[in-house]
Motif scaffolding. Structure first.
Motif, short mmCIF file in Angstrom:
data_model
loop_
_atom_site.label_atom_id
_atom_site.label_comp_id
_atom_site.label_asym_id
_atom_site.label_seq_id
_atom_site.Cartn_x
_atom_site.Cartn_y
_atom_site.Cartn_z
N SER A 53 33.09 68.87 38.18
CA SER A 53 32.75 69.76 36.82
C SER A 53 31.27 69.97 36.71
O SER A 53 30.45 68.92 37.02
CB SER A 53 33.54 69.12 35.59
N PHE A 77 39.08 77.81 35.47
CA PHE A 77 40.59 78.14 35.60
C PHE A 77 40.91 78.69 37.00
O PHE A 77 41.78 78.34 37.60
CB PHE A 77 40.70 79.59 34.61
N MET A 91 40.54 75.74 39.29
CA MET A 91 41.70 75.09 39.25
C MET A 91 42.78 75.84 40.04
O MET A 91 43.84 75.14 40.97
CB MET A 91 42.25 74.89 37.96
N VAL A 145 39.72 65.38 40.06
CA VAL A 145 38.70 66.21 39.03
C VAL A 145 37.78 65.24 38.16
O VAL A 145 38.27 64.27 37.72
CB VAL A 145 39.53 66.73 38.13
N ASN A 169 39.72 66.53 28.12
CA ASN A 169 40.99 67.12 27.86
C ASN A 169 40.72 67.73 26.74
O ASN A 169 39.90 68.08 26.22
CB ASN A 169 42.20 65.95 27.89
N GLU A 227 42.87 76.00 28.03
CA GLU A 227 42.81 75.89 29.50
C GLU A 227 43.05 74.41 30.00
O GLU A 227 43.98 73.79 30.89
CB GLU A 227 41.59 76.41 30.22
N LYS A 228 42.41 73.49 29.21
CA LYS A 228 42.65 72.14 29.39
C LYS A 228 43.80 71.73 29.25
O LYS A 228 44.40 70.88 29.95
CB LYS A 228 41.49 71.15 28.54
N TYR A 251 46.11 72.52 31.96
CA TYR A 251 45.70 71.63 33.27
C TYR A 251 46.56 70.50 33.06
O TYR A 251 47.13 69.90 34.01
CB TYR A 251 44.17 71.32 33.33
N TRP A 311 49.90 71.08 34.24
CA TRP A 311 50.13 71.11 35.60
C TRP A 311 49.95 69.67 36.52
O TRP A 311 50.72 69.63 37.20
CB TRP A 311 48.74 71.98 36.22
N ALA A 312 49.03 68.90 35.92
CA ALA A 312 48.79 67.54 36.44
C ALA A 312 50.15 66.68 36.28
O ALA A 312 50.49 65.90 37.22
CB ALA A 312 47.90 66.89 35.47
N VAL A 349 47.25 65.99 40.67
CA VAL A 349 45.98 66.41 40.07
C VAL A 349 45.51 65.21 39.08
O VAL A 349 46.39 64.78 38.19
CB VAL A 349 46.17 67.53 39.11
N PHE A 372 42.44 63.20 36.82
CA PHE A 372 41.10 63.49 35.96
C PHE A 372 40.49 62.13 36.08
O PHE A 372 41.02 61.32 35.38
CB PHE A 372 41.56 63.98 34.66
#
Length: 286
Positions: free
Chosen positions: A65, A200, A203, A215, A220, A264-265, A268, A271-272, A277, A279
């Protein structure tokens, strides 16, 4: 006799269509049949050889990031040991190696950040020629018919630095990302006044090319609501700019033209739970 004549006409038409299709396919690949089309959502910007698609795959990737969370993180040596390192826009490594590392295999770059790369073109497109650049932007800037201002500038760089690996996110892939956003949120991106962020697209690309994604430096969706959250710059290399949480909250509330960073977070995080994925700095509790 009439039936036989119709049969022959049908065969001639089928043969002609087959020849036309073969000619079209060979033209797409510069004279050879497409054997490995790669990721068709990412097309190379190169003169004379259209329709070359990004074709990479990695088991382990680091997505770094640009957040101020990376300041004083001391993660540089860990990041540099990752198989494949992905960064965003023009986020520098020089002077920040201790915290963010120096290895850069791929950059995802917004159309608004391309001019920043052009200001230092010899570094990005000649000295860092091994880095892959994936550019995204709206059709008006990235169209291929000579009217796309950013695409034209990138094609100029491709001609000037033939070793540069420049790719553009296709119009179809951008539409696909819009559809993903709507499926995840129930909101039409354009009607809700939102713009997808470079994060976005990054990712999405990382999930396209990596089996496992680490990541670094991404907060978050609830971080900014924590009473004692750490206040950091929006970008680690822009210390005097607005702090990260204030930027996120301003964009989240914007009626038009805002990035929905917080939303968006949350996407994610979902998705994780389905993909590899992870963090770090700060770590997420999923």
């Amino acid at each position: 006799m009439k039936v036989l004549k119709c049969h022959w006409i049908f065969l001639v038409l089928i043969t002609a269509l087959s020849i036309l299709w073969y000619s079209y396919i060979t033209k797409l690949n510069g004279g050879g049949v497409v054997s490995n089309p790669g990721l068709r959502g990412y097309i190379r910007i190169t003169p004379g050889k259209p329709y070359q698609f990004l074709d990479i795959h990695n088991k382990q990737c680091a997505l770094v990031s640009s957040s101020g969370q990376m300041l004083k993180a001391g993660l540089g040596s860990i990041i540099d040991k990752e198989d494949f390192v992905i960064r965003m826009n023009n986020a520098p490594t020089l002077g920040f190696e201790h915290d963010v590392g120096s290895k850069t295999n791929l950059r995802v770059v917004s159309h608004t950040s391309v001019p920043l790369l052009l200001k230092n073109e010899t570094y990005y497109f000649q000295q860092s020629a091994s880095t892959i650049y994936v550019m995204w932007g709206p059709e008006k800037n990235m169209r291929h018919d000579g009217k796309g201002r950013i695409f034209n500038a990138l094609m100029k760089m491709a001609k000037k630095y033939p070793g540069a690996k420049l790719y553009a996110v296709t119009r179809e892939k951008i539409q696909d990302c819009d559809n993903i956003f709507q499926n995840e949120t129930g909101k039409n991106r354009m009607q809700s006044g939102a713009f997808l962020s470079t994060g976005f697209f990054t990712m999405i690309l990382a999930m396209d090319i990596c089996d496992n994604i680490q990541v670094y430096g991404m907060i978050n969706d609830s971080y900014c609501r924590q009473v004692n959250h750490k206040r950091v710059p929006y970008h680690y290399y822009e210390k005097s700019r607005i702090d990260e949480c204030r930027m996120y909250e301003a964009h989240e509330k914007a009626r038009r033209g805002g990035h929905r960073f917080i939303t968006e977070k949350a996407i994610y995080a979902r998705w994780a739970t389905q993909r590899n994925v992870h963090f770090k700095n700060p770590s997420w509790r999923l």
